[in-house]
Each structure stands twice: as C-alpha cells, then as structure tokens.
Design an enzyme around this catalytic site. Sequence first.
Site, mmCIF file in Angstrom:
data_model
loop_
_atom_site.group_PDB
_atom_site.id
_atom_site.type_symbol
_atom_site.label_atom_id
_atom_site.label_comp_id
_atom_site.label_asym_id
_atom_site.label_seq_id
_atom_site.Cartn_x
_atom_site.Cartn_y
_atom_site.Cartn_z
ATOM 1 N N LYS A 157 -47.086 46.912 -27.262
ATOM 2 C CA LYS A 157 -47.278 48.361 -27.354
ATOM 3 C C LYS A 157 -46.042 48.968 -28.006
ATOM 4 O O LYS A 157 -44.908 48.565 -27.696
ATOM 5 C CB LYS A 157 -47.494 48.946 -25.951
ATOM 6 C CG LYS A 157 -47.817 50.449 -25.960
ATOM 7 C CD LYS A 157 -48.139 50.983 -24.550
ATOM 8 C CE LYS A 157 -48.473 52.468 -24.581
ATOM 9 N NZ LYS A 157 -48.824 52.997 -23.244
ATOM 10 N N SER A 217 -53.122 55.650 -22.638
ATOM 11 C CA SER A 217 -52.406 55.667 -23.898
ATOM 12 C C SER A 217 -52.273 54.307 -24.576
ATOM 13 O O SER A 217 -52.010 54.254 -25.769
ATOM 14 C CB SER A 217 -50.998 56.224 -23.656
ATOM 15 O OG SER A 217 -50.250 55.341 -22.836
ATOM 16 N N SER A 238 -52.709 54.455 -17.999
ATOM 17 C CA SER A 238 -52.679 54.063 -19.418
ATOM 18 C C SER A 238 -52.855 52.584 -19.716
ATOM 19 O O SER A 238 -52.989 52.201 -20.871
ATOM 20 C CB SER A 238 -51.382 54.552 -20.067
ATOM 21 O OG SER A 238 -51.447 55.941 -20.284
#
Lengths: 95, 478, 483
Positions: free
Chosen positions: C76, C151, C175
């Site tokens: 990420k 997210s 997330s």
Amino acid sequence: MSLTEADVKRIAHLARIEIEDKEVAPVLGQLSNILGLVEQMQAVNTDGIAPMAHAQDVSLRLREDRVTESDQHEAFQAVAPQVEAGLYLVPKVME
Amino acid sequence: MQWEVVIGLEVHAQLSTQSKIFSGAATAYGAAPNTQACAVDLALPGVLPVMNKGATERAIKFGLAVGAKINRTSVFARKNYFYPDLPKGYQISQFELPIVEGGSITIQVGDVEKTIRITRAHLEEDAGKSLHEDFHGMTGIDLNRASTPLLEIVSEPDLRGSAEAVAYAKTLHSLVQYLDICDGNMQEGSFRCDANVSVRPLGTDKLGTRCEIKNLNSFRFLERAVEYEVVRQIEIIEAGGKIAQETRLYDSDKDETRSMRSKEEAFDYRYFPDPDLLPMKISEAMIEEIQKTLPELPQAKRGRFMREFGLSSYDANVLTASKAMAAYFEQVVNQAGAANAKSAANWVMGDLAGALKRDNLEIAHSPVSADRLAGLVKRIADNTISSKIAKEVFEAMWQGEGDADAIIEAKGLKQITDTGAIEKIIDGIIAANPDQLAQYRSGKDKLFSFFIGQAMKATQGKANPQQLNDLLKQKLAG
Amino acid sequence: MINSSLKQLAAQLAAKKISSRELTQSYLSRIETLNPDLNAFITVDAEKSLMQADAADKLLAAGLGGVLTGIPIAQKDIFCAQGWRTTCGSKMLGNFIAPYDANVIERFNVAGAVNLGKTNMDEFAMGSSNETSHFGKVKNPWDKLAVPGGSSGGSAAAVAARMAPAATGTDTGGSIRQPAALTGITGIKPTYGVVSRYGMIAFASSLDQGGPMAKSAEDCALLLNTMAGFDNRDSTSLDRPVEDYARDLAQPLNGLKIGLPKEYFAEGLAPDVAQTIEAAITEYKKLGAQVVEISLPNTQLSIPVYYVLAPAEASSNLARYDGVRYGYRAPEYKDLTDMYKKTRAQGFGAEVKRRILIGTYVLSAGYYDAYYLKAQKLRRLIAQDFTDAFKLCDVIMGPTTPTTAFNLGEKSDDPVSMYLSDIYTIAVNLAGLPGMSIPVGFGANGRPVGLQIIGNYFGEAKMLNVAHQYQLATDWHQRMPIL
C-alpha cells in the site's frame, strides 16, 4: 452548536488552508452535515467516565540516551522544495 | 500612587542529554545546518517520537531538588501551530499533566532571603532556528535544534521587581548546573527566560494585565527588559490607558521592549494528548535511584561552609554561586587545611576571580589549579612568604611558571625571618643614613616609613614585615 | 499459478520449479495488462522489483530462503519504501521519494520478499471507496462499475484481480476489512500495537494499524508472521513474545462460541448481505460452532466518535505537509502564510481538507470538551461493550459492510452517507481489537460479501484458525473475477 461562515474561515486559517469566498458556503454545508452526525454524542451521559486515549493500558517506554542517528541531510534534502547552504528556504519570516 | 511590580518567570533549561528528546540525533551545539536533524526531527511522513529516558531523569532530579511533587503519571500533548522552524506543525510538550508540580527555591536579595514558589516544570521539545540573513529575500531554516529536550520551569508570580527576578534566575541557573542537568550556557541558548510582568497599586491583591517578554538570554537583558517594561506599564496606566495583554520582545540595542506583531493574532493551540506517546509512568524505584544521585545543593553547601569553615554569609554565598567555584574552593581548603579557609576564600574571591575576569576565563579553565593555589596559601600560612610576595607568586603561577614552591625557590622569594639577618640589614641602613636617624630621633616620626622602605628595598621585599617593624622600632629608638 | 497460495508458491520457489524473477515478471506482466483499466497500482518499478527478485533467487539458491523469500508483495502506498515514490494517494506527496523504509517494509525486505509496487489508496487513507485518490479511482475487478472499497482499495483490487499474490493494507476505521469484503478477499487488522506504525504514514495515530490482505486466512497468517513484532521506534508498539500466527490454523472448531451482535443485523443491513452472512453462520454451525446472541449497545455511537477522534488526530498529523521540507509547494504565493495556505489548498484533495477542518474545529478553544473529550469518553463505553461481549463468546461475527460494493460515484458527493457505510468496522478500531474479513459469497448483484470476524485482544491466531477452517470447507476465497 451550529457552525457559521466566520467559523469556517477561522478554522481554515488555523489549518492554513486557503478557502475562496465562493467555497465558504458549500464547505459550511458539508461540515455542518458532519457535525450533525456527530451531534448524537451529546445525548449520552458520560459523567464519571475516564477518557480513553489509547487502546492498550500501557505506559510509555523510555529509550536510553544514546546517539543513534548520523548525518543524512543530503538524502533528506534531495526531496526538499528549496534548499541552499544546507538550509531549507521559506518566504521571509517576520518577527 | 505607589505601584507594586509582579513578575513570574518561565525558564527554558536545555537538558544536557546526548541525544534529542524524541529521536536519536545528537544535541551537540554548533554543527553544520541540518546535519543533526534526523528523519524524526524533520517530521518526514510516517516517523514517530520515542521518549529519551535521560530527559525524564533530569526533570525528576530537578523536581526532587526543589521539593516538588513528581507526578507518577504525566502526559505529552501536542501544541499545534504553524511555523517554519516547527517541522511537525506541533510542538510536543506537557500541558495538563506535567512531570513536576509545585516546589520552591530560596533566593537572596541583599541580606534578605525569600522563597519563590514554582508552579510546575514540564518536558518539551525545542524548535529549530530561522536564519534571517538574506537568501534572495528568503529565510533559511536549520533544524539541528529541533527536538532538543527542554525543561520549562514556571514560577508563581512571586517576584517583586527586577532584582528579585534576576536573583531568582541566577539561583535557578546555578541550581541546574549543580544538578548537572543543564550546561547553563546562555550564549548558546541553553538557559533562557520569558518574563511575565504586570503592575498593580501597592496594597491591592488583584493581578494587573500582564505582558510576556520573550527570549531573554542574559541576566542583564532580563533586568533591563523588566525595568523598561515596568516603567512603560506605569506610564500607560497613569495616563489613563490600559495594558494590552501581549507578547513583547526586548530589543537590547534600543534597550526597550516592543510588541511582536507576528504573534498578535489570537492563538488557538488546540492542545490534545499526543496519540503517538503513551502516558509516562514514573516508578518509585526510579525516583529512589535519582534521589541517590542528588548532589549537595547550594543552600546546604552555603550553610556548611559557614559552619565548617567559619565563613561569613556573604563569602559563603559568593563561593557557592556556582558549582565549579564551590568545588574549586573546597579543593583548596582540602589541600591547605580548614584553618586556612578564610585565606583560601579571600584568594578565590579576590586574586583568582579577578584574574579569571581579566582573561575572560571560566574557573574550570583556570591556569592556576586548586592544588597550586592551596600550595600558595600554605606558604603564606607558614610565613615562607608574605601576602605581598604571594601576589607576585600567584601571577607567576598564572603565567605557567610552575607551582608556588618552585617559583619561590627560583626567584628567591623566601621571606627573611632570621632576626640576626634582619638586624644586620637594619644596622647597615642606620649607619648609611645618619641625617635621617637624627631627624627621627628628634621627633620626626614620619621617617619610620623611610627606613621601612629602605629595608624592604634591601631585602627585595622579603623581610618578614612584622619582624622588620618590631626590630626597626627597637633599633631606631637606640 | 495465479491462484496458488503463498505456501504453494514458496514450495515451487524452493524446488526451483520457478525463479523469483520469473514469478515477479509474470505478475508485472499481469499488472501491465490489467492496471491501465483497474488502476490498482500508483507506482510500478519493474527494475527495482526484479533486482529484489534476483537477490531473492540468490538466497533461494543458497538454501537460505524463508517462507516469503522471492514472493512479490504489493505494498500500500502508505508505507515508506526507500527509493520508492511514496505518495499516500496525495498530490501533496506526488514527488516524494521516501528516504527510508517503514518497519513493515524492512521486515519484508529481511524476509526476502519482493516489493511488487505501490498500490492505490484513498488520499491519506481517508475514504471508503478509493475515489479520493489523487491518482484516480480504482475499479472493482468483480464489477468495473463498482468501487473496490477503501482506503486500501488498490491492494484489495490487486489481490482480487490476482495482480499480486498478496498485499499490505492499513485499517483506521475498516480500511483493510471493508475493501477485502467488497473485492472478495481475506484481510486482517491486528490488535492495535502488533504491527509497527513506523514509516506508515499517519492518518489517525491511535487507530491506524497495518495488516495483510491476501487470498486466504492461511496466507494472511504467514504474512502477519513477517509484519508483526515489536519495534522500538514506535512508542505504541507492544513488546510481546513473538507469535506464530499459523500455529492454530488446523484446530477444529468444535465448541467455538460465536457471538452475533444484534446491532449488526438490524435496520440498514441489505437483505442479500444478511442472507449470505446467515448462510456462512450455518456453515460454521456445521463445523461445530455454537451461536450466541450478544449486544454491542453503543455501536451507533462509533461513527460520531470516530468522526471526531480521527479527524482531530489527522488535522494535527497532516500539519507537517507545509511545503517546507518535502512534498508539494505551491508555485506562487505572496508570503509565508500564503505559501502554507496555497500549498495545502492545492496539495490536499476535498475529503482530506474536510477532515482537517472538522478536526481543527473539534480541537479548537471552547469546543474541545464537547467534542474531543466527549468522544474519548464514549470510546471507553464502546470498548467496554466488547469486553462484556467476550465474556460470552470466543469470536464475534457479522457482516463487514451493510451492502455489497456501491457504484463508483454513488456516494462521492455525500460524505455522510459514505461514513455511515463503515458502521460495522469502526468500533473495532476504537477498541483496538483485531478484526478480519473473509469472502462468504455474493450479493444479488453478483458483488462479493464479506464476513467480519472480530477477536479479543491478541486473538489473531484464533481468528485465523476460525477463518481457515471455513476456507477448508468452502471455496469462496478461491473464486476469481473474470477479467
């Protein structure tokens, strides 16, 4: 506690985010909606409840006083917007 | 109307740790710009603070020394504001729960002692430095100082004038050095004061509106700034005006304080507990450990010097004003013997202090070591040399010519105490000056000093003054 | 091969049936094909990845490989990786080449894993749809009209589309779990303090926690073994004995007590999701588990509490983006204050600015007690709900999200309705508990449904066991979207 346009301008200034006059009204609307959502907290009685700042009830770990870092200013300043003579440059600061 | 001055001081003492309060970067002074600013100090994305145990220990040591409460739990908070020398956009400090609360220190102004209460002392990080030299009209930022540990010591508004403010600041300055928690170097900014100053009609209780004068980095500036500010405030009030609560800056060139315009806007620091740091719990064991390391504090030392060495209150005060001077003095006494303490005190406060001042040296860098000064004191005590000759020996030691005995030997400065030898010299002088002798004997007493002068000249000042005096009197009387 | 488990890949690498370079190259090729459409990656750097692969091949050749040696992992873009552009989905960091490694990245490097690239995400992890990224929205591989969740939407889409064998995510209010649910993959948010936050760009420090996102619970366990562990550079990292999170995977579920919070099955839960979750619970009963009804009475409060605490922390955490030391600086400005304001107005997107403003407001003088302090008190009540509940059960189960993936654009103009979709995930972060999501079927529109499993503090091994046993009995986790 309803938010006003003056509040929006004040907090935008505190947060150092430019906000144009025409944006103030829509931002006020959005923030008011969010605060409306938040408002239901006020209905709950929290007398005598200790605030919870951390998930775990542990205390701060203290580090031994030793120098562990070396000079890396060249690598760090490679990503800086403006540097000169090892200094970060910013628009003139008034005292 | 008579006015009362009310002052509270906030002192920032830089704690003498090797590394920064929240990072492992060095705190050494004077490094090239940004070479001691690590990823954490620069607030790179994703970095986190880790608390330095050395800073905690020093804060506790201070708290114990002033008889304060050490909070078993204290909390780090974020003080949010934007400034280019504040990389995170917030300063990590302690707000609601500081590590040290309460306590007091005793100051002495003239012959009067006064207790000044301490409100609190909290740990926080320093900011970087803005350099305003011209970089194409821009300001340069050096973050070497960012995250250097500070102990902010806040007093109650117990100080009643510039003299008390300065005495308090000096006492605190001496204390932190005694405790070895701060190097006290004011030029380098290791010890700086903010003064909250207000005035009120004498005899009233309500505090007047105060102004905060920032960043006073010498005792002289503190004194001048407070005095200027007091006059300024009284003039405004007496002219029917009101004091605006504000932050002011002391301009040492103009010797005045002025409003800091950039800080005029209302601040809203939005303090909240730093979620990156957990509550700091202090164990009893840690406090006990630190208690054991507490040195003898200035006040106790002062009492002991008076008791053990028979020094006056004034002498004891001067000799304990700095830890280094007290240690030097004690070393002289250890070598020269307690019986010579008064003489040692006079030498340390007199010739030594004068020479240090003349050559702008710290006592730690004195060319005459305590042992050597003790050697000199002993030679005065055992009449090897006179006090007058001793000054010459001291100067020679200062110039690095060796210890007292070596200098006395090399220069032949040993005092003449042999009665026969002195008599011989006196006889010679009397024989050579029959006119003066006749005049003396006819009542011109003043000529006694002429004979003393001649004798001293003949012995190059080495004759024991008392013996010379006595013998001369006898001989002249005939 | 693209559906192989990490264990299978590791076995093939160890047996030299494939090299790390070949494996990495095959994923890079798949990314090259699929990413232009799905936009799951912000930064791919084949040269860097292949260099790591070559290094891993050397280790493997020397017989020094571990479980993850040579396996490409998508990271990420919230984790700083030295030499890699690390944007956090923001224009503010659009040009930021990280000069250091996050603890998580360091751990993967030590394990010999290959960094396959940096995945797309909501800007500064603020969002539930991946639509707030400065680098464009991510499409859900199951249905390109749908959001992948956020997210960690890029990581979720990358794993779902099999553009990566596994990925990392972070979870502040859901997330990891929400995008895992919406894309039909498995993800776990560990107990707060288990995975170091050092080098993981902060959103809300007291809630942020990194974790793995993969095809299965077993893969997640192996990844967590690498990611978890004490880090002295993070003051909130917990100094605990090292655990093997895979140790209990094989344990049978006989007698497992599953708590079903009635608040998670109340109004607002879409019927198709409810049915799918009920079917999964039925499967658990077949595996020997018992079900007890529990209550988490303060569930509704978790959203308001979260939307005070997270923005408050964020408003302070994001103050460092000021155009002075790194990142974006506005090209034109009058003076210092103007430079700050323009830099931040131009460098941050609308959602980030909204949250900074809300956070600034709730912390400002006169409002702190009514908002921030109040929220911290309620946070304790919410955490207490779970403490009480875990007296009655071993794990808590429910839907991860109230609906399957919504359409791109559907909620992007209505932040509040977006916030409400996090109703089931947020409380876990407030309490600091571990939570995970596993795929358990599809909704009426053919979009994946996720089952949330909430464990007690440090219950990761138990949760992974519970998830793994289900995945042994079902094959939802092996389903792949047709691309």
